[in-house]
Write a protein that holds these residues in place. Structure first.
Motif, PDB file in Angstrom:
ATOM      1  N   PHE A 118       0.833  -1.203   0.000  1.00  0.00           N
ATOM      2  CA  PHE A 118       0.000   0.000   0.000  1.00  0.00           C
ATOM      3  C   PHE A 118       0.867   1.251   0.000  1.00  0.00           C
ATOM      4  CE2 PHE A 118      -3.745  -2.426   0.459  1.00  0.00           C
ATOM      5  CZ  PHE A 118      -4.836  -1.582   0.368  1.00  0.00           C
ATOM      6  N   SER A 119       1.912   1.259   0.820  1.00  0.00           N
ATOM      7  CA  SER A 119       2.804   2.428   0.898  1.00  0.00           C
ATOM      8  C   SER A 119       3.469   2.700  -0.438  1.00  0.00           C
ATOM      9  CB  SER A 119       3.882   2.206   1.958  1.00  0.00           C
ATOM     10  OG  SER A 119       3.300   2.095   3.224  1.00  0.00           O
ATOM     11  N   ASN A 120       3.851   1.646  -1.126  1.00  0.00           N
ATOM     12  CA  ASN A 120       4.517   1.810  -2.416  1.00  0.00           C
ATOM     13  C   ASN A 120       3.567   2.267  -3.516  1.00  0.00           C
ATOM     14  OD1 ASN A 120       6.983   1.023  -1.353  1.00  0.00           O
ATOM     15  ND2 ASN A 120       6.687  -1.119  -1.896  1.00  0.00           N
ATOM     16  N   LYS A 121       2.297   1.919  -3.409  1.00  0.00           N
ATOM     17  CA  LYS A 121       1.340   2.217  -4.479  1.00  0.00           C
ATOM     18  C   LYS A 121       0.475   3.454  -4.197  1.00  0.00           C
ATOM     19  CE  LYS A 121       2.348  -1.691  -6.644  1.00  0.00           C
ATOM     20  NZ  LYS A 121       3.692  -1.969  -6.209  1.00  0.00           N
ATOM     21  N   ALA A 122       0.458   3.948  -2.977  1.00  0.00           N
ATOM     22  CA  ALA A 122      -0.392   5.081  -2.614  1.00  0.00           C
ATOM     23  C   ALA A 122       0.039   6.353  -3.335  1.00  0.00           C
ATOM     24  CB  ALA A 122      -0.362   5.298  -1.104  1.00  0.00           C
ATOM     25  N   ARG A 123      -0.954   7.136  -3.744  1.00  0.00           N
ATOM     26  CA  ARG A 123      -0.735   8.402  -4.457  1.00  0.00           C
ATOM     27  C   ARG A 123      -1.651   9.470  -3.867  1.00  0.00           C
ATOM     28  NH1 ARG A 123       2.920   5.722  -5.732  1.00  0.00           N
ATOM     29  NH2 ARG A 123       3.467   4.882  -7.745  1.00  0.00           N
ATOM     30  N   CYS A 124      -1.293  10.729  -4.055  1.00  0.00           N
ATOM     31  CA  CYS A 124      -2.131  11.850  -3.628  1.00  0.00           C
ATOM     32  C   CYS A 124      -2.790  12.458  -4.859  1.00  0.00           C
ATOM     33  CB  CYS A 124      -1.294  12.907  -2.907  1.00  0.00           C
ATOM     34  SG  CYS A 124      -2.273  14.339  -2.402  1.00  0.00           S
ATOM     35  N   ASP A 125      -4.114  12.537  -4.840  1.00  0.00           N
ATOM     36  CA  ASP A 125      -4.817  13.131  -5.985  1.00  0.00           C
ATOM     37  C   ASP A 125      -5.088  14.621  -5.778  1.00  0.00           C
ATOM     38  OD1 ASP A 125      -6.990  13.336  -4.280  1.00  0.00           O
ATOM     39  OD2 ASP A 125      -8.323  12.070  -5.489  1.00  0.00           O
ATOM     40  N   GLY A 126      -4.410  15.210  -4.825  1.00  0.00           N
ATOM     41  CA  GLY A 126      -4.572  16.633  -4.533  1.00  0.00           C
ATOM     42  C   GLY A 126      -5.374  16.883  -3.267  1.00  0.00           C
ATOM     43  N   SER A 127      -6.179  15.907  -2.856  1.00  0.00           N
ATOM     44  CA  SER A 127      -6.944  16.090  -1.630  1.00  0.00           C
ATOM     45  C   SER A 127      -6.937  14.850  -0.737  1.00  0.00           C
ATOM     46  CB  SER A 127      -8.390  16.484  -1.946  1.00  0.00           C
ATOM     47  OG  SER A 127      -9.045  15.454  -2.653  1.00  0.00           O
ATOM     48  N   LYS A 128      -6.849  13.667  -1.346  1.00  0.00           N
ATOM     49  CA  LYS A 128      -6.878  12.440  -0.537  1.00  0.00           C
ATOM     50  C   LYS A 128      -5.920  11.400  -1.110  1.00  0.00           C
ATOM     51  CE  LYS A 128     -11.022  10.719  -2.869  1.00  0.00           C
ATOM     52  NZ  LYS A 128     -11.246  11.812  -3.774  1.00  0.00           N
ATOM     53  N   VAL A 129      -5.602  10.424  -0.263  1.00  0.00           N
ATOM     54  CA  VAL A 129      -4.693   9.353  -0.672  1.00  0.00           C
ATOM     55  C   VAL A 129      -5.514   8.271  -1.376  1.00  0.00           C
ATOM     56  CG1 VAL A 129      -3.009   7.647   0.105  1.00  0.00           C
ATOM     57  CG2 VAL A 129      -3.167   9.857   1.262  1.00  0.00           C
ATOM     58  N   VAL A 130      -5.059   7.888  -2.562  1.00  0.00           N
ATOM     59  CA  VAL A 130      -5.776   6.916  -3.392  1.00  0.00           C
ATOM     60  C   VAL A 130      -4.814   5.874  -3.936  1.00  0.00           C
ATOM     61  CG1 VAL A 130      -7.536   8.598  -4.087  1.00  0.00           C
ATOM     62  CG2 VAL A 130      -5.488   8.309  -5.490  1.00  0.00           C
ATOM     63  N   LEU A 131      -5.394   4.811  -4.461  1.00  0.00           N
ATOM     64  CA  LEU A 131      -4.642   3.824  -5.227  1.00  0.00           C
ATOM     65  C   LEU A 131      -5.166   3.887  -6.656  1.00  0.00           C
ATOM     66  CD1 LEU A 131      -4.717   0.766  -2.802  1.00  0.00           C
ATOM     67  CD2 LEU A 131      -2.803   2.297  -3.222  1.00  0.00           C
ATOM     68  N   GLU A 132      -4.255   3.927  -7.603  1.00  0.00           N
ATOM     69  CA  GLU A 132      -4.657   3.863  -9.002  1.00  0.00           C
ATOM     70  C   GLU A 132      -5.069   2.425  -9.307  1.00  0.00           C
ATOM     71  OE1 GLU A 132      -0.887   5.299 -10.400  1.00  0.00           O
ATOM     72  OE2 GLU A 132      -1.752   7.269 -10.867  1.00  0.00           O
ATOM     73  N   PRO A 133      -5.910   2.209 -10.324  1.00  0.00           N
ATOM     74  CA  PRO A 133      -6.329   0.831 -10.652  1.00  0.00           C
ATOM     75  C   PRO A 133      -5.149  -0.111 -10.878  1.00  0.00           C
ATOM     76  CG  PRO A 133      -7.645   2.408 -11.865  1.00  0.00           C
ATOM     77  CD  PRO A 133      -6.573   3.196 -11.168  1.00  0.00           C
TER      78      PRO A 133
END
Length: 145
Positions: A118-133
């Motif tokens: 999860f730590s390696n794949k997590a991204r910030c979309d500008g407001s919240k932490v998400v995972l891309e598909p």
């Protein structure tokens, strides 16, 4: 002196002996326990800044969101997560975590390994932490192997 009564200015604890109000610097009203929540708030606010708490209020990392009853992990402002574009296909990180950890197929997975993924794949979309598909698919395939 140790034999005079007063209060330890640093800890607000009484000292032994006898004393007068002028010696302690407090009147009886200040030494009484607050009786209501508002009195506690007023007392705390009246004490000024604490040397034990940061002067600047921080933004909570877990926020309630109308779309998610459990909240979302916020990342706006200063964040160490890599950036990604907002996309309807992205999955909020807490939702993904709950879905994977509640899935019986992954009940025996190594939680430390899952956290790392999860730590390696997590991204910030500008407001919240998400995972891309693609990140979710990668996690699922890694757990399945």
């Amino acid at each position: 002196s140790p034999s005079s009564q007063g209060s330890d200015a640093m800890f607000g604890t009484p000292r032994d002996g006898s004393s007068s109000e002028s010696e302690t610097g407090h009147d009886d009203k200040q030494n009484q326990c607050p009786k209501s929540k508002q009195e506690v708030v007023n007392h705390i606010n009246g004490q000024g800044m604490s040397p034990f708490a940061p002067a600047v209020a921080h933004t909570p990392y877990l926020k309630k969101d109308a779309m998610s009853p459990f909240g979302v992990v916020a990342c706006q402002g200063t964040s160490s997560f890599p950036k990604t574009q907002k996309n309807d296909q992205n999955i909020e990180v807490l939702s993904a975590w709950r879905k994977i950890t509640s899935n019986p197929n992954f009940k025996d997975c190594d939680i430390n390994e899952l956290c790392t993924e999860f730590s390696n794949k997590a991204r910030c979309d500008g407001s919240k932490v998400v995972l891309e598909p693609s990140g979710v698919n990668s996690i699922l395939s890694h757990l399945s192997s």
